[in-house]
Design a protein around this motif. Structure first.
Motif, PDB file in Angstrom:
ATOM      1  N   ALA A 123       6.933 -13.180   2.265  1.00 11.50           N
ATOM      2  CA  ALA A 123       7.671 -12.120   1.589  1.00 11.50           C
ATOM      3  C   ALA A 123       9.123 -12.527   1.347  1.00 11.50           C
ATOM      4  CB  ALA A 123       7.609 -10.838   2.404  1.00 11.50           C
ATOM      5  N   ALA A 124       9.724 -13.217   2.324  1.00 17.01           N
ATOM      6  CA  ALA A 124      11.110 -13.655   2.164  1.00 17.01           C
ATOM      7  C   ALA A 124      11.252 -14.656   1.027  1.00 17.01           C
ATOM      8  CB  ALA A 124      11.614 -14.265   3.465  1.00 17.01           C
ATOM      9  N   SER A 125      10.213 -15.454   0.800  1.00 17.27           N
ATOM     10  CA  SER A 125      10.258 -16.468  -0.263  1.00 17.27           C
ATOM     11  C   SER A 125       9.958 -15.888  -1.633  1.00 17.27           C
ATOM     12  CB  SER A 125       9.252 -17.584   0.035  1.00 17.27           C
ATOM     13  OG  SER A 125       9.596 -18.279   1.209  1.00 17.27           O
ATOM     14  N   LEU A 126       9.102 -14.862  -1.690  1.00 18.27           N
ATOM     15  CA  LEU A 126       8.623 -14.354  -2.968  1.00 18.27           C
ATOM     16  C   LEU A 126       9.383 -13.148  -3.492  1.00 18.27           C
ATOM     17  CD1 LEU A 126       4.756 -14.556  -2.418  1.00 18.27           C
ATOM     18  CD2 LEU A 126       6.185 -16.109  -3.769  1.00 18.27           C
ATOM     19  N   GLY A 127      10.001 -12.409  -2.598  1.00 23.32           N
ATOM     20  CA  GLY A 127      10.589 -11.142  -3.037  1.00 23.32           C
ATOM     21  C   GLY A 127       9.587 -10.021  -2.886  1.00 23.32           C
ATOM     22  N   PRO A 128       9.536  -9.079  -3.803  1.00 24.55           N
ATOM     23  CA  PRO A 128       8.657  -7.915  -3.630  1.00 24.55           C
ATOM     24  C   PRO A 128       7.180  -8.300  -3.504  1.00 24.55           C
ATOM     25  CG  PRO A 128      10.228  -7.543  -5.414  1.00 24.55           C
ATOM     26  CD  PRO A 128      10.328  -8.990  -5.043  1.00 24.55           C
ATOM     27  N   VAL A 129       6.564  -7.848  -2.415  1.00 24.81           N
ATOM     28  CA  VAL A 129       5.127  -8.032  -2.203  1.00 24.81           C
ATOM     29  C   VAL A 129       4.583  -6.753  -1.572  1.00 24.81           C
ATOM     30  CG1 VAL A 129       5.332 -10.533  -1.830  1.00 24.81           C
ATOM     31  CG2 VAL A 129       5.358  -8.985   0.136  1.00 24.81           C
ATOM     32  N   GLU A 130       3.293  -6.545  -1.726  1.00 28.59           N
ATOM     33  CA  GLU A 130       2.614  -5.519  -0.941  1.00 28.59           C
ATOM     34  C   GLU A 130       1.983  -6.251   0.233  1.00 28.59           C
ATOM     35  OE1 GLU A 130      -1.084  -2.303  -1.089  1.00 28.59           O
ATOM     36  OE2 GLU A 130      -0.291  -3.113  -2.981  1.00 28.59           O
ATOM     37  N   LEU A 131       2.533  -6.047   1.406  1.00 32.76           N
ATOM     38  CA  LEU A 131       2.174  -6.859   2.568  1.00 32.76           C
ATOM     39  C   LEU A 131       1.458  -6.026   3.624  1.00 32.76           C
ATOM     40  CD1 LEU A 131       2.316  -9.420   4.342  1.00 32.76           C
ATOM     41  CD2 LEU A 131       4.638  -8.726   5.005  1.00 32.76           C
ATOM     42  N   HIS A 132       0.283  -6.525   4.015  1.00 31.50           N
ATOM     43  CA  HIS A 132      -0.462  -5.942   5.124  1.00 31.50           C
ATOM     44  C   HIS A 132      -0.778  -7.059   6.113  1.00 31.50           C
ATOM     45  CE1 HIS A 132      -1.360  -1.996   3.213  1.00 31.50           C
ATOM     46  NE2 HIS A 132      -1.187  -2.715   2.112  1.00 31.50           N
ATOM     47  N   ALA A 133      -0.691  -6.736   7.401  1.00 29.73           N
ATOM     48  CA  ALA A 133      -1.014  -7.697   8.452  1.00 29.73           C
ATOM     49  C   ALA A 133      -1.910  -7.012   9.471  1.00 29.73           C
ATOM     50  CB  ALA A 133       0.260  -8.220   9.116  1.00 29.73           C
ATOM     51  N   GLU A 157      -3.799  -2.552  13.705  1.00 34.58           N
ATOM     52  CA  GLU A 157      -4.393  -3.068  14.933  1.00 34.58           C
ATOM     53  C   GLU A 157      -5.911  -2.972  14.869  1.00 34.58           C
ATOM     54  OE1 GLU A 157      -4.577  -2.003  19.687  1.00 34.58           O
ATOM     55  OE2 GLU A 157      -2.760  -1.484  18.551  1.00 34.58           O
ATOM     56  N   GLY A 158      -6.572  -4.111  15.032  1.00 34.96           N
ATOM     57  CA  GLY A 158      -8.030  -4.122  15.017  1.00 34.96           C
ATOM     58  C   GLY A 158      -8.569  -5.508  14.741  1.00 34.96           C
ATOM     59  N   ASP A 159      -9.879  -5.592  14.646  1.00 36.54           N
ATOM     60  CA  ASP A 159     -10.576  -6.871  14.508  1.00 36.54           C
ATOM     61  C   ASP A 159     -10.686  -7.277  13.042  1.00 36.54           C
ATOM     62  OD1 ASP A 159     -12.078  -9.107  15.159  1.00 36.54           O
ATOM     63  OD2 ASP A 159     -13.972  -8.008  15.163  1.00 36.54           O
ATOM     64  N   LEU A 160      -9.968  -8.332  12.681  1.00 39.36           N
ATOM     65  CA  LEU A 160      -9.995  -8.907  11.337  1.00 39.36           C
ATOM     66  C   LEU A 160      -9.814  -7.845  10.252  1.00 39.36           C
ATOM     67  CD1 LEU A 160     -12.732 -11.671  11.817  1.00 39.36           C
ATOM     68  CD2 LEU A 160     -10.245 -11.838  12.064  1.00 39.36           C
ATOM     69  N   TYR A 161     -10.824  -7.673   9.381  1.00 41.39           N
ATOM     70  CA  TYR A 161     -10.673  -6.756   8.250  1.00 41.39           C
ATOM     71  C   TYR A 161     -10.850  -5.285   8.632  1.00 41.39           C
ATOM     72  CZ  TYR A 161     -11.613 -11.071   5.564  1.00 41.39           C
ATOM     73  OH  TYR A 161     -11.592 -12.346   5.034  1.00 41.39           O
ATOM     74  N   ASP A 162     -11.404  -5.015   9.816  1.00 41.45           N
ATOM     75  CA  ASP A 162     -11.785  -3.644  10.161  1.00 41.45           C
ATOM     76  C   ASP A 162     -10.670  -2.619   9.986  1.00 41.45           C
ATOM     77  OD1 ASP A 162     -14.297  -4.570  10.714  1.00 41.45           O
ATOM     78  OD2 ASP A 162     -14.142  -4.389  12.890  1.00 41.45           O
ATOM     79  N   PRO A 163      -9.424  -2.912  10.391  1.00 43.53           N
ATOM     80  CA  PRO A 163      -8.392  -1.885  10.293  1.00 43.53           C
ATOM     81  C   PRO A 163      -7.690  -1.799   8.937  1.00 43.53           C
ATOM     82  CG  PRO A 163      -7.469  -3.783  11.376  1.00 43.53           C
ATOM     83  CD  PRO A 163      -8.924  -4.110  11.104  1.00 43.53           C
ATOM     84  N   LEU A 164      -8.039  -2.699   8.003  1.00 37.96           N
ATOM     85  CA  LEU A 164      -7.340  -2.707   6.718  1.00 37.96           C
ATOM     86  C   LEU A 164      -7.722  -1.488   5.873  1.00 37.96           C
ATOM     87  CD1 LEU A 164      -7.631  -6.467   5.657  1.00 37.96           C
ATOM     88  CD2 LEU A 164      -5.674  -5.322   6.741  1.00 37.96           C
ATOM     89  N   PRO A 165      -6.788  -0.961   5.096  1.00 37.85           N
ATOM     90  CA  PRO A 165      -7.110   0.146   4.186  1.00 37.85           C
ATOM     91  C   PRO A 165      -8.176  -0.274   3.180  1.00 37.85           C
ATOM     92  CG  PRO A 165      -4.731  -0.149   4.387  1.00 37.85           C
ATOM     93  CD  PRO A 165      -5.359  -1.332   5.047  1.00 37.85           C
ATOM     94  N   GLY A 166      -9.159   0.570   2.972  1.00 39.09           N
ATOM     95  CA  GLY A 166     -10.229   0.251   2.035  1.00 39.09           C
ATOM     96  C   GLY A 166      -9.737   0.009   0.625  1.00 39.09           C
ATOM     97  N   ALA A 167      -8.580   0.586   0.287  1.00 39.12           N
ATOM     98  CA  ALA A 167      -8.033   0.425  -1.064  1.00 39.12           C
ATOM     99  C   ALA A 167      -7.636  -1.018  -1.373  1.00 39.12           C
ATOM    100  CB  ALA A 167      -6.822   1.338  -1.243  1.00 39.12           C
ATOM    101  N   LEU A 168      -7.588  -1.868  -0.354  1.00 37.24           N
ATOM    102  CA  LEU A 168      -7.237  -3.275  -0.589  1.00 37.24           C
ATOM    103  C   LEU A 168      -8.417  -4.102  -1.095  1.00 37.24           C
ATOM    104  CD1 LEU A 168      -5.033  -4.094   2.539  1.00 37.24           C
ATOM    105  CD2 LEU A 168      -4.265  -3.841   0.173  1.00 37.24           C
ATOM    106  N   ARG A 169      -9.620  -3.589  -0.980  1.00 40.76           N
ATOM    107  CA  ARG A 169     -10.798  -4.357  -1.392  1.00 40.76           C
ATOM    108  C   ARG A 169     -10.691  -4.755  -2.860  1.00 40.76           C
ATOM    109  NH1 ARG A 169     -15.199  -4.210   2.156  1.00 40.76           N
ATOM    110  NH2 ARG A 169     -14.923  -2.747   3.894  1.00 40.76           N
ATOM    111  N   GLY A 170     -10.873  -6.055  -3.108  1.00 41.93           N
ATOM    112  CA  GLY A 170     -10.834  -6.559  -4.476  1.00 41.93           C
ATOM    113  C   GLY A 170      -9.452  -6.697  -5.064  1.00 41.93           C
ATOM    114  N   LEU A 224     -10.724 -10.296  -1.813  1.00 40.69           N
ATOM    115  CA  LEU A 224      -9.910 -11.053  -2.760  1.00 40.69           C
ATOM    116  C   LEU A 224     -10.034 -10.508  -4.178  1.00 40.69           C
ATOM    117  CD1 LEU A 224     -10.574 -14.715  -1.568  1.00 40.69           C
ATOM    118  CD2 LEU A 224      -8.410 -13.446  -1.383  1.00 40.69           C
ATOM    119  N   ALA A 225      -8.926 -10.522  -4.880  1.00 38.80           N
ATOM    120  CA  ALA A 225      -8.941 -10.237  -6.312  1.00 38.80           C
ATOM    121  C   ALA A 225      -9.492 -11.459  -7.034  1.00 38.80           C
ATOM    122  CB  ALA A 225      -7.521  -9.936  -6.791  1.00 38.80           C
ATOM    123  N   PRO A 226     -10.002 -11.306  -8.248  1.00 37.55           N
ATOM    124  CA  PRO A 226     -10.420 -12.481  -9.023  1.00 37.55           C
ATOM    125  C   PRO A 226      -9.274 -13.494  -9.113  1.00 37.55           C
ATOM    126  CG  PRO A 226     -11.156 -10.476 -10.096  1.00 37.55           C
ATOM    127  CD  PRO A 226     -10.256 -10.041  -8.970  1.00 37.55           C
TER     128      PRO A 226
END
Length: 272
Positions: A123-133, A157-170, A224-226
């Motif tokens: 993020a520091a290198s690119l500038g504006p990003v939508e960042l999830h960890a 907090e969670g195991d790999l993809y499990d805690p990520l918001p579903g809206a990130l899919r694709g 991943l997005a295309p």
């Protein structure tokens, strides 16, 4: 605690510290870069008593970054709490590869994020990003939230993809996965700084070191997005199996290396 030998008769003044004695204490403890470490400890300590404690902890085997409370990574000071995986300098190469691949204002996910160093540096290198960890270790999650705050990132907090918001899919353009890749049988051979002071979950990659990676690659196409990219480190010996895991998931794999940093990165691209 008694006043260590590296203090003069004026213990309340840091300038009275005998730098050479600090260096000697660290060198005797086996610190290869004793002079550089001494400078960092001297600059960080606010009082002689604090310096004495820091030198004692470092000489006792605590990682320098845990003593200082931070690690330098791509020019940033990344907070590193006790027990949290210390970002390795070789991993700067992975972030550099991600910077080169990222488009404008990308969606970035940092899996197995540890301190959050990779996402924060990207993020520091690119500038504006939508960042999830995300990380399964609560201590790492607490630490990462401090490090990605400036980028407006969210840490889950969670195991790999499990805690990520579903809206990130694709939608993910850059998927960083600094997964553990040390084979279980080799964890005991790691330096004590890692083996004793970092969470095992951040080191142990299963029987051949690639158990977590295989789980990451299997689900990567769903997120991943295309044209999006998955990037992860591995050892030189693990490259064939790692590439196979990427290709079995339907991603196009390529391998990039930096001999100076001893870094090997596999990049998987979702080409649909």
């Amino acid at each position: 605690m008694s006043v260590p030998a590296f203090f003069s008769a004026h213990p309340l003044s840091l300038p009275s510290v005998d730098r050479s004695s600090v260096v000697g204490t660290l060198r005797a403890a086996g610190c290869v870069f004793a002079e550089d470490e001494a400078e960092l400890l001297l600059s960080a300590a606010r009082t002689p008593a604090e310096l004495a404690t820091m030198v004692e902890r470092r000489a006792g085997g605590l990682p320098l970054e845990h003593v200082l409370g931070w690690a330098e990574f791509r020019g940033l000071r990344i907070a590193v709490d006790p027990g949290v995986f210390v970002p390795r300098r070789r991993t700067e190469f992975l972030v550099g590869q991600a910077v080169a691949l990222a488009g404008r204002e990308p969606v970035v996910v940092d899996l197995c994020c540890g301190s959050g160093a990779l996402g924060a540096a990207l993020a520091a290198s690119l500038g504006p990003v939508e960042l999830h960890a995300a990380d399964i270790d609560p201590a790492a999650v607490r630490c990462a939230r401090r490090n990605v705050a400036d980028a407006g990132g969210e840490v889950h907090e969670g195991d790999l993809y499990d805690p990520l918001p579903g809206a990130l899919r694709g939608r993910v353009g850059i998927l960083l996965a600094n997964v553990p890749y040390v084979p279980t049988g080799e964890v005991g051979l790691l330096p004590a700084e890692a083996r004793v002071h970092e969470a095992r979950v951040a080191l142990d990659g299963g029987a051949d070191g690639l158990d977590v990676l295989r789980r990451v690659t299997r689900e990567a196409p769903e997120w991943l997005a295309p044209g999006g990219h998955l990037l992860f480190e591995t050892s030189e010996q693990q490259v064939p199996a790692a590439v196979d895991a990427v290709e079995r998931a339907g991603l196009v794999a390529r391998v990039v290396e930096d001999e100076e940093l001893y870094a090997t990165v596999v990049i998987g691209t979702w080409s649909v």
